[in-house]
Write a protein that holds these residues in place. Structure first.
Motif, PDB file in Angstrom:
ATOM      1  N   CYS A 115       0.835  -1.203   0.000  1.00 48.36           N
ATOM      2  CA  CYS A 115       0.000   0.000   0.000  1.00 48.36           C
ATOM      3  C   CYS A 115       0.867   1.249   0.000  1.00 48.36           C
ATOM      4  O   CYS A 115       2.036   1.206   0.384  1.00 48.36           O
ATOM      5  N   ILE A 116       0.275   2.356  -0.435  1.00 47.71           N
ATOM      6  CA  ILE A 116       0.921   3.664  -0.376  1.00 47.71           C
ATOM      7  C   ILE A 116       0.065   4.545   0.530  1.00 47.71           C
ATOM      8  O   ILE A 116      -1.113   4.761   0.256  1.00 47.71           O
ATOM      9  N   ILE A 117       0.677   5.027   1.609  1.00 46.75           N
ATOM     10  CA  ILE A 117       0.052   6.039   2.459  1.00 46.75           C
ATOM     11  C   ILE A 117       0.856   7.308   2.195  1.00 46.75           C
ATOM     12  O   ILE A 117       1.968   7.470   2.690  1.00 46.75           O
ATOM     13  N   ASN A 118       0.303   8.184   1.381  1.00 47.31           N
ATOM     14  CA  ASN A 118       1.074   9.287   0.829  1.00 47.31           C
ATOM     15  C   ASN A 118       1.143  10.482   1.779  1.00 47.31           C
ATOM     16  O   ASN A 118       0.555  10.485   2.862  1.00 47.31           O
ATOM     17  N   THR A 119       1.835  11.519   1.336  1.00 46.33           N
ATOM     18  CA  THR A 119       2.184  12.682   2.149  1.00 46.33           C
ATOM     19  C   THR A 119       0.975  13.284   2.874  1.00 46.33           C
ATOM     20  O   THR A 119      -0.049  13.577   2.253  1.00 46.33           O
ATOM     21  N   ALA A 120       1.101  13.424   4.189  1.00 46.43           N
ATOM     22  CA  ALA A 120       0.115  14.104   5.037  1.00 46.43           C
ATOM     23  C   ALA A 120      -1.271  13.463   5.040  1.00 46.43           C
ATOM     24  O   ALA A 120      -2.245  14.104   5.418  1.00 46.43           O
ATOM     25  N   ALA A 121      -1.364  12.199   4.643  1.00 43.88           N
ATOM     26  CA  ALA A 121      -2.636  11.485   4.786  1.00 43.88           C
ATOM     27  C   ALA A 121      -2.894  11.203   6.266  1.00 43.88           C
ATOM     28  O   ALA A 121      -1.956  11.005   7.049  1.00 43.88           O
ATOM     29  N   VAL A 122      -4.168  11.186   6.648  1.00 48.31           N
ATOM     30  CA  VAL A 122      -4.553  10.880   8.026  1.00 48.31           C
ATOM     31  C   VAL A 122      -5.451   9.652   8.011  1.00 48.31           C
ATOM     32  O   VAL A 122      -6.516   9.647   7.381  1.00 48.31           O
ATOM     33  N   ILE A 123      -5.004   8.611   8.713  1.00 47.71           N
ATOM     34  CA  ILE A 123      -5.768   7.367   8.837  1.00 47.71           C
ATOM     35  C   ILE A 123      -6.157   7.254  10.301  1.00 47.71           C
ATOM     36  O   ILE A 123      -5.312   7.032  11.168  1.00 47.71           O
ATOM     37  N   GLU A 124      -7.446   7.413  10.590  1.00 49.97           N
ATOM     38  CA  GLU A 124      -7.899   7.409  11.983  1.00 49.97           C
ATOM     39  C   GLU A 124      -8.047   5.977  12.518  1.00 49.97           C
ATOM     40  O   GLU A 124      -7.912   5.001  11.785  1.00 49.97           O
ATOM     41  N   HIS A 125      -8.346   5.889  13.792  1.00 45.96           N
ATOM     42  CA  HIS A 125      -8.391   4.634  14.533  1.00 45.96           C
ATOM     43  C   HIS A 125      -9.261   3.569  13.855  1.00 45.96           C
ATOM     44  O   HIS A 125     -10.286   3.861  13.238  1.00 45.96           O
ATOM     45  N   ILE A 135      -3.474   5.563  -0.945  1.00 42.52           N
ATOM     46  CA  ILE A 135      -4.090   6.680  -0.242  1.00 42.52           C
ATOM     47  C   ILE A 135      -3.266   7.920  -0.586  1.00 42.52           C
ATOM     48  O   ILE A 135      -2.113   8.043  -0.180  1.00 42.52           O
ATOM     49  N   SER A 136      -3.835   8.833  -1.354  1.00 42.08           N
ATOM     50  CA  SER A 136      -3.104   9.980  -1.901  1.00 42.08           C
ATOM     51  C   SER A 136      -2.841  11.055  -0.838  1.00 42.08           C
ATOM     52  O   SER A 136      -3.368  10.981   0.279  1.00 42.08           O
ATOM     53  N   PRO A 137      -2.048  12.078  -1.194  1.00 46.39           N
ATOM     54  CA  PRO A 137      -1.756  13.143  -0.231  1.00 46.39           C
ATOM     55  C   PRO A 137      -3.010  13.826   0.317  1.00 46.39           C
ATOM     56  O   PRO A 137      -3.995  14.026  -0.402  1.00 46.39           O
ATOM     57  N   ASN A 138      -2.952  14.126   1.615  1.00 49.71           N
ATOM     58  CA  ASN A 138      -3.990  14.901   2.322  1.00 49.71           C
ATOM     59  C   ASN A 138      -5.359  14.231   2.375  1.00 49.71           C
ATOM     60  O   ASN A 138      -6.362  14.891   2.637  1.00 49.71           O
ATOM     61  N   VAL A 139      -5.418  12.943   2.172  1.00 53.54           N
ATOM     62  CA  VAL A 139      -6.667  12.199   2.376  1.00 53.54           C
ATOM     63  C   VAL A 139      -6.927  12.082   3.875  1.00 53.54           C
ATOM     64  O   VAL A 139      -5.998  11.966   4.676  1.00 53.54           O
TER      65      VAL A 139
END
Length: 198
Positions: A115-125, A135-139
């Motif tokens: 997977c790609i968790i890109n720049t400044a992405a937020v993945i909550e609990h 997951i692209s930037p700032n998602v």
């Protein structure tokens, strides 16, 4: 760990190279099938991953990343995490996954392989992200979101809590997803609406 190869001599390869260098990993070179490339960012470019070599796939296209992972003879790296990412407790990150600078992954999240968790992405609990997701930037994924295999979530998209997104979906940049999305759907807008289904 032996020197690593970065599969993909392009823009995303530069991002992965930056993460690897920030972690003081030794770079053996890049892998890319483009016959015109022999050097990239000062490193040698070869055409395939040597047998048993450590590598990570630095290609944003989810289907191409899946194909490479299924056919390469090398050994995928564990997750590659930029030192300026924030990773909460009880987070599981699969092989070949990369987490870029400024990303935040909060507690009890599962991110599976490649997977790609890109720049400044937020993945909550309590989110679950299946294999080969980008997951692209700032998602922002709010709590308890499930993202199906191969899905691409575009830059700046927001997924509200508890939503389930199917496999191989495309969520357009800036989309706000407020309800479950079936497999193969393309979703755009605020609120998100399905404009195409496969």
């Amino acid at each position: 760990m032996n020197d690593i190869y970065i599969y993909g001599a392009s823009g995303h390869g530069k991002v992965v190279l930056d993460i690897a260098l920030n972690l003081n990993l030794a770079i053996a070179g890049f892998v890319d099938r483009n016959p015109l490339l022999s050097k990239f960012e000062g490193y040698e470019v070869i055409k395939s991953v040597p047998s048993k070599a450590n590598y990570i796939i630095a290609i944003g296209d989810n289907s191409i990343r899946q194909k490479i992972a299924q056919t390469s003879s090398g050994d995928l790296l564990p997750a590659l995490i930029h030192k300026h990412a924030i990773i909460g407790g009880n987070v599981l990150l699969g092989q070949g996954t990369m987490v870029a600078a400024g990303a935040i992954i909060n507690p009890s999240v599962i991110v599976k392989s490649n997977c790609i968790i890109n720049t400044a992405a937020v993945i909550e609990h309590d989110c679950v992200i299946e294999d080969f997701v980008h997951i692209s930037p700032n998602v922002t994924l709010c709590g308890s979101v499930i993202v199906g295999k191969g899905t691409h979530v575009g830059a700046g998209a927001v997924i509200i809590p508890g939503v389930k997104i199917g496999d191989w979906c495309t969520i357009g940049a800036g989309t706000v997803v407020i309800k479950d999305i079936p497999n193969g759907a393309t979703v755009v807008g605020n609120p998100g609406r399905i404009i195409k289904s496969i």
